[in-house]
Write a protein that holds these residues in place. Structure first.
Motif, mmCIF file in Angstrom:
data_model
loop_
_atom_site.group_PDB
_atom_site.id
_atom_site.type_symbol
_atom_site.label_atom_id
_atom_site.label_comp_id
_atom_site.label_asym_id
_atom_site.label_seq_id
_atom_site.Cartn_x
_atom_site.Cartn_y
_atom_site.Cartn_z
ATOM 1 N N CYS A 1 0.866 -1.165 0.000
ATOM 2 C CA CYS A 1 0.000 0.000 0.000
ATOM 3 C C CYS A 1 0.914 1.229 0.000
ATOM 4 N N VAL A 2 0.421 2.349 -0.393
ATOM 5 C CA VAL A 2 1.271 3.533 -0.507
ATOM 6 C C VAL A 2 1.986 3.845 0.805
ATOM 7 N N HIS A 3 1.235 4.009 1.883
ATOM 8 C CA HIS A 3 1.830 4.468 3.144
ATOM 9 C C HIS A 3 2.238 3.367 4.114
ATOM 10 N N ASN A 4 1.820 2.144 3.879
ATOM 11 C CA ASN A 4 2.110 1.032 4.788
ATOM 12 C C ASN A 4 1.771 1.407 6.228
ATOM 13 N N ALA A 5 0.571 1.949 6.399
ATOM 14 C CA ALA A 5 0.165 2.410 7.721
ATOM 15 C C ALA A 5 -1.181 1.853 8.170
ATOM 16 N N CYS A 6 -1.937 1.221 7.274
ATOM 17 C CA CYS A 6 -3.270 0.776 7.668
ATOM 18 C C CYS A 6 -3.615 -0.582 7.058
ATOM 19 N N ARG A 7 -4.162 -0.603 5.838
ATOM 20 C CA ARG A 7 -4.639 -1.860 5.245
ATOM 21 C C ARG A 7 -3.542 -2.903 5.097
ATOM 22 N N SER A 8 -2.387 -2.502 4.601
ATOM 23 C CA SER A 8 -1.299 -3.475 4.409
ATOM 24 C C SER A 8 -0.781 -3.985 5.748
ATOM 25 N N GLN A 9 -0.783 -3.131 6.772
ATOM 26 C CA GLN A 9 -0.366 -3.560 8.108
ATOM 27 C C GLN A 9 -1.382 -4.533 8.709
ATOM 28 N N ILE A 10 -2.660 -4.253 8.505
ATOM 29 C CA ILE A 10 -3.707 -5.168 8.976
ATOM 30 C C ILE A 10 -3.544 -6.524 8.291
ATOM 31 N N ALA A 11 -3.296 -6.510 6.976
ATOM 32 C CA ALA A 11 -3.133 -7.754 6.221
ATOM 33 C C ALA A 11 -1.912 -8.532 6.710
ATOM 34 N N GLU A 12 -0.802 -7.835 6.973
ATOM 35 C CA GLU A 12 0.385 -8.525 7.486
ATOM 36 C C GLU A 12 0.070 -9.190 8.827
ATOM 37 N N GLN B 1 5.077 5.866 6.446
ATOM 38 C CA GLN B 1 4.648 6.755 7.527
ATOM 39 C C GLN B 1 5.475 6.480 8.781
ATOM 40 N N SER B 2 5.458 7.414 9.704
ATOM 41 C CA SER B 2 6.239 7.254 10.939
ATOM 42 C C SER B 2 5.564 6.317 11.933
ATOM 43 N N HIS B 3 4.256 6.076 11.756
ATOM 44 C CA HIS B 3 3.549 5.183 12.690
ATOM 45 C C HIS B 3 2.368 4.520 11.989
ATOM 46 N N ILE B 4 1.896 3.443 12.586
ATOM 47 C CA ILE B 4 0.741 2.714 12.065
ATOM 48 C C ILE B 4 -0.528 3.443 12.513
ATOM 49 N N ASN B 5 -1.538 3.444 11.661
ATOM 50 C CA ASN B 5 -2.811 4.089 11.954
ATOM 51 C C ASN B 5 -3.326 3.644 13.323
ATOM 52 N N GLN B 6 -3.605 4.597 14.193
ATOM 53 C CA GLN B 6 -3.994 4.285 15.571
ATOM 54 C C GLN B 6 -5.360 3.619 15.689
ATOM 55 N N ASP B 7 -6.273 3.903 14.773
ATOM 56 C CA ASP B 7 -7.562 3.195 14.775
ATOM 57 C C ASP B 7 -7.349 1.728 14.414
ATOM 58 N N ALA B 8 -6.493 1.472 13.456
ATOM 59 C CA ALA B 8 -6.178 0.082 13.087
ATOM 60 C C ALA B 8 -5.531 -0.636 14.262
ATOM 61 N N VAL B 9 -4.593 0.025 14.929
ATOM 62 C CA VAL B 9 -3.913 -0.564 16.097
ATOM 63 C C VAL B 9 -4.944 -0.919 17.172
ATOM 64 N N ARG B 10 -5.807 0.024 17.488
ATOM 65 C CA ARG B 10 -6.814 -0.167 18.543
ATOM 66 C C ARG B 10 -7.778 -1.302 18.205
ATOM 67 N N LEU B 11 -8.290 -1.310 16.990
ATOM 68 C CA LEU B 11 -9.280 -2.319 16.624
ATOM 69 C C LEU B 11 -8.677 -3.710 16.467
ATOM 70 N N MET B 12 -7.463 -3.798 15.943
ATOM 71 C CA MET B 12 -6.805 -5.108 15.838
ATOM 72 C C MET B 12 -6.502 -5.681 17.224
ATOM 73 N N LYS B 13 -6.163 -4.798 18.156
ATOM 74 C CA LYS B 13 -5.921 -5.248 19.532
ATOM 75 C C LYS B 13 -7.226 -5.748 20.153
ATOM 76 N N MET B 14 -8.303 -5.015 19.914
ATOM 77 C CA MET B 14 -9.609 -5.370 20.471
ATOM 78 C C MET B 14 -10.129 -6.682 19.859
ATOM 79 N N LEU B 15 -10.036 -6.828 18.538
ATOM 80 C CA LEU B 15 -10.608 -7.988 17.853
ATOM 81 C C LEU B 15 -9.773 -9.256 17.964
ATOM 82 N N TYR B 16 -8.444 -9.107 17.844
ATOM 83 C CA TYR B 16 -7.585 -10.288 17.721
ATOM 84 C C TYR B 16 -6.491 -10.382 18.782
#
Length: 141
Positions: free
Chosen positions: A11-22, A43-58
Motif C-alpha cells: 500500500c502507498v503508506h504502509n500504515a493501515c490496510r497493508s499492516q492489517i493484512a500482514e 509513515q512514521s507510525h501505524i494508523n492508531q484506529d487500526a492498532v486499537r481495533l486489531m488489539k480489540m478484535l484479535y
C-alpha cells in the motif's frame, strides 16, 4: 530459513490496510505463508484506529509486532497483493499478483474500519486456501 512462500501486502503508506493484512496473515495463515507489508511512502507510525481495533478484535498489538517499511526493506516475494490504492504500484518480481481493491478506512468510523478488517480477514483465509496447494510442491523438494 523458511520454505514457505512469501507474500507482500503493498500500500502507498504502509500504515493501515497493508499492516492489517500482514498482522492477520501472520495470525491466520502463518503455517502456509510468510507475511510482509510495505509501502512506497512510509509513515512514521501505524494508523492508531487500526492498532486499537486489531488489539480489540484479535489481541494483536501491531505497534509491538510491526513497523512501517519501504518496499526495498522486504525480502524477495512470491506473491504481491496490492490493497487498491488507485495508484500505480512499483513493480516487484513475483509469481502471482492481485489487487484486493479495498477502500482506505483512515479517518472514517469504526463501522467502516471493522468492515475493512473483516474483508481483509476473508481475503487472507481465501489466499491461504489457494496457496496451500499451489506452493506445496516447493516444500517437498
Amino acid at each position: 530459513m523458511s520454505s514457505l512462500p512469501k507474500v507482500a501486502f503493498i500500500c502507498v503508506h504502509n500504515a493501515c490496510r497493508s499492516q492489517i493484512a500482514e498482522a492477520l496473515g501472520k495470525k491466520l495463515a502463518g503455517d502456509v505463508f510468510e507475511s510482509h507489508s510495505a509501502g512506497t511512502v512510509v509513515q512514521s507510525h501505524i494508523n492508531q484506529d487500526a492498532v486499537r481495533l486489531m488489539k480489540m478484535l484479535y489481541g494483536i498489538d501491531m505497534e509491538v509486532t510491526q513497523y512501517s517499511k519501504h518496499i526495498s526493506d522486504i525480502p524477495s516475494v512470491d506473491v504481491v497483493i496490492t490493497m487498491g490504492c488507485n495508484v500505480s504500484c512499483p513493480f516487484l518480481p513475483c509469481q502471482h499478483r492481485e489487487d484486493w481493491n479495498l477502500d482506505d478506512p483512515t479517518g472514517q468510523s469504526d463501522t467502516v474500519f471493522l468492515h475493512t478488517i473483516k474483508e481483509i480477514e476473508q481475503n487472507i483465509l481465501d489466499l491461504k486456501k489457494r496457496l496451500e496447494g499451489k506452493f506445496a510442491k516447493r516444500e517437498s523438494r
